[in-house]
Design a protein around this motif. Sequence first.
Motif, mmCIF file in Angstrom:
data_model
loop_
_atom_site.group_PDB
_atom_site.id
_atom_site.type_symbol
_atom_site.label_atom_id
_atom_site.label_comp_id
_atom_site.label_asym_id
_atom_site.label_seq_id
_atom_site.Cartn_x
_atom_site.Cartn_y
_atom_site.Cartn_z
ATOM 1 N N TYR A 109 -17.563 -28.992 0.111
ATOM 2 C CA TYR A 109 -18.471 -28.537 1.176
ATOM 3 C C TYR A 109 -19.883 -28.386 0.619
ATOM 4 O O TYR A 109 -20.107 -28.487 -0.602
ATOM 5 C CB TYR A 109 -17.966 -27.239 1.805
ATOM 6 C CG TYR A 109 -17.706 -26.103 0.858
ATOM 7 C CD1 TYR A 109 -16.469 -25.942 0.272
ATOM 8 C CD2 TYR A 109 -18.693 -25.169 0.559
ATOM 9 C CE1 TYR A 109 -16.210 -24.885 -0.591
ATOM 10 C CE2 TYR A 109 -18.453 -24.110 -0.292
ATOM 11 C CZ TYR A 109 -17.215 -23.973 -0.868
ATOM 12 O OH TYR A 109 -16.973 -22.935 -1.733
ATOM 13 N N ALA A 110 -20.843 -28.144 1.527
ATOM 14 C CA ALA A 110 -22.266 -28.218 1.171
ATOM 15 C C ALA A 110 -22.630 -27.347 -0.038
ATOM 16 O O ALA A 110 -23.360 -27.795 -0.935
ATOM 17 C CB ALA A 110 -23.116 -27.848 2.376
ATOM 18 N N TYR A 111 -22.155 -26.101 -0.058
ATOM 19 C CA TYR A 111 -22.545 -25.209 -1.152
ATOM 20 C C TYR A 111 -22.060 -25.748 -2.491
ATOM 21 O O TYR A 111 -22.799 -25.728 -3.483
ATOM 22 C CB TYR A 111 -21.969 -23.804 -0.909
ATOM 23 C CG TYR A 111 -22.517 -22.755 -1.852
ATOM 24 C CD1 TYR A 111 -23.726 -22.130 -1.570
ATOM 25 C CD2 TYR A 111 -21.848 -22.403 -3.012
ATOM 26 C CE1 TYR A 111 -24.245 -21.176 -2.416
ATOM 27 C CE2 TYR A 111 -22.364 -21.447 -3.869
ATOM 28 C CZ TYR A 111 -23.561 -20.834 -3.562
ATOM 29 O OH TYR A 111 -24.079 -19.882 -4.410
ATOM 30 N N LEU A 168 -25.763 -34.991 7.396
ATOM 31 C CA LEU A 168 -25.716 -35.399 8.808
ATOM 32 C C LEU A 168 -25.923 -36.906 8.941
ATOM 33 O O LEU A 168 -25.235 -37.574 9.722
ATOM 34 C CB LEU A 168 -26.805 -34.664 9.602
ATOM 35 C CG LEU A 168 -26.560 -33.177 9.889
ATOM 36 C CD1 LEU A 168 -27.836 -32.495 10.364
ATOM 37 C CD2 LEU A 168 -25.465 -33.010 10.941
ATOM 38 N N ARG A 213 -13.586 -28.993 9.500
ATOM 39 C CA ARG A 213 -13.701 -27.547 9.317
ATOM 40 C C ARG A 213 -12.310 -26.947 9.113
ATOM 41 O O ARG A 213 -11.427 -27.127 9.954
ATOM 42 C CB ARG A 213 -14.354 -26.955 10.569
ATOM 43 C CG ARG A 213 -14.950 -25.605 10.378
ATOM 44 C CD ARG A 213 -15.795 -25.263 11.603
ATOM 45 N NE ARG A 213 -16.073 -23.849 11.679
ATOM 46 C CZ ARG A 213 -16.997 -23.229 10.972
ATOM 47 N NH1 ARG A 213 -17.736 -23.921 10.125
ATOM 48 N NH2 ARG A 213 -17.191 -21.937 11.095
ATOM 49 N N ARG A 267 -14.768 -23.423 6.080
ATOM 50 C CA ARG A 267 -15.906 -24.263 5.678
ATOM 51 C C ARG A 267 -15.675 -25.677 6.190
ATOM 52 O O ARG A 267 -14.549 -26.065 6.495
ATOM 53 C CB ARG A 267 -16.033 -24.336 4.142
ATOM 54 C CG ARG A 267 -16.053 -23.022 3.419
ATOM 55 C CD ARG A 267 -17.231 -22.179 3.809
ATOM 56 N NE ARG A 267 -18.497 -22.771 3.524
ATOM 57 C CZ ARG A 267 -19.372 -22.288 2.629
ATOM 58 N NH1 ARG A 267 -19.078 -21.204 1.941
ATOM 59 N NH2 ARG A 267 -20.540 -22.852 2.449
ATOM 60 N N LYS A 268 -16.764 -26.445 6.220
ATOM 61 C CA LYS A 268 -16.634 -27.851 6.609
ATOM 62 C C LYS A 268 -16.509 -28.679 5.336
ATOM 63 O O LYS A 268 -17.459 -28.757 4.546
ATOM 64 C CB LYS A 268 -17.864 -28.266 7.417
ATOM 65 C CG LYS A 268 -17.690 -29.600 8.112
ATOM 66 C CD LYS A 268 -18.831 -29.842 9.072
ATOM 67 C CE LYS A 268 -18.708 -31.178 9.769
ATOM 68 N NZ LYS A 268 -19.863 -31.472 10.618
ATOM 69 N N TYR A 274 -16.058 -32.181 3.316
ATOM 70 C CA TYR A 274 -16.405 -33.592 3.514
ATOM 71 C C TYR A 274 -15.560 -34.485 2.621
ATOM 72 O O TYR A 274 -15.298 -34.139 1.471
ATOM 73 C CB TYR A 274 -17.884 -33.825 3.186
ATOM 74 C CG TYR A 274 -18.819 -33.127 4.131
ATOM 75 C CD1 TYR A 274 -19.183 -33.703 5.348
ATOM 76 C CD2 TYR A 274 -19.340 -31.873 3.823
ATOM 77 C CE1 TYR A 274 -20.042 -33.048 6.216
ATOM 78 C CE2 TYR A 274 -20.190 -31.212 4.696
ATOM 79 C CZ TYR A 274 -20.534 -31.804 5.883
ATOM 80 O OH TYR A 274 -21.374 -31.165 6.748
#
Lengths: 260, 111
Positions: B27-29, B53, B65, B75-76, B78
């Motif tokens: 995830y992003a973090y 995005l 998610r 969390r999302k 990926y």
Amino acid sequence: MSETEILLPRNQDYYDRLAAYVTDAIGVDGVAADSTLAEIHQDLLQAQHDGIGAADYFGRDPQAIGDEIVANLPHRSRRGWVVLGIVAWAVCFALAGWRAIILDPARVPLGSLAVLALLLPLAILVVTAFHRRRTFTRKKVRSSFLTILLAVQLVLLPLTDAFPRFGVVAVPAWFSVAAGFGFAALLCGFAIWLGLHSWVFAVIVAVLATLFAYPAADALGTLPGWWGRLLIPLLVVGLTLLIRGGDWLLPAKWQAKDRS
Amino acid sequence: MRRLPTQLLKGTLEGALLQVIATRETYAYEIHQALVEAGFGEVADGTIYPLLLKLEHAKQIEGERRASPTGGPPRKYYHLLPAGAQALAAFTADWAQLAAAMARLKEENHE
């Protein structure tokens, strides 16, 4: 990091401004924007948990970041714009029409209202864009809804009174009664369907619904004496209880899905 | 650690994100942490989101998610899609060519 952790005020302020800037962008897909903002919120919480402030972690130019996020989010399709345009026109026509009926049911300028219902949504878009430009410079984060409400009430509606009146018709009393109670019922039904489980929201909707229901009751000619004076508070309280009761009784599967 | 010039970072960040996501579902973090630990310097997380995005829109990655395995909030996550794997392969080849060209220029300078 626990699920109940909240952002510190300065980090919350950073997030609120970014969220307002992204969601106020015209044409952005609301569901996609909410999903991305929920992710960002989680990241900011985790950064805070690790001792990093929102600006240090996410970037010191949130407006530029907001612009890039908006540019990469899905936007409303042409069909979506057409549907939104039709709904916006219908809502504005209904609201402005109702106001004209309350003022003088014998002289309702349908032609003027049809044109004004085209101009009002455009004016609201301009007000939203103007409000959004100041998201990062104003002292406190403020909802664009409030700005739009004030702009409509204090500027746009008085301006519509100066608009040339054409296509004037007389509205019969039965129509006022049906439209007033109909709009009130629609509003309450919509609030129950939304299912926000909030007393504040229920009261706001009940006040709006009363604005429709009271003139309808007045058109019935049944409001002399104490009963008439008590009707407004009775309607507000009654409709608030109706919304909260419906909200409580309606099965969750028939209510709007939580987007978060 | 030196802060990399924005223009240089812009050209490589997309490939770097694909590389991190190719290594593991994340995830992003975590992506941000991976970039910092790898030596990309202080990359603002805000620059990662528009790229995620963009990659998602181009069907190179997909986000889902779900609950965090460590018990934290959902969390999302990926993961890479076939188009993303292709884009990563192309980026890796471009990067190798660029690095080799730069190395050759440096060698010529030493001679």
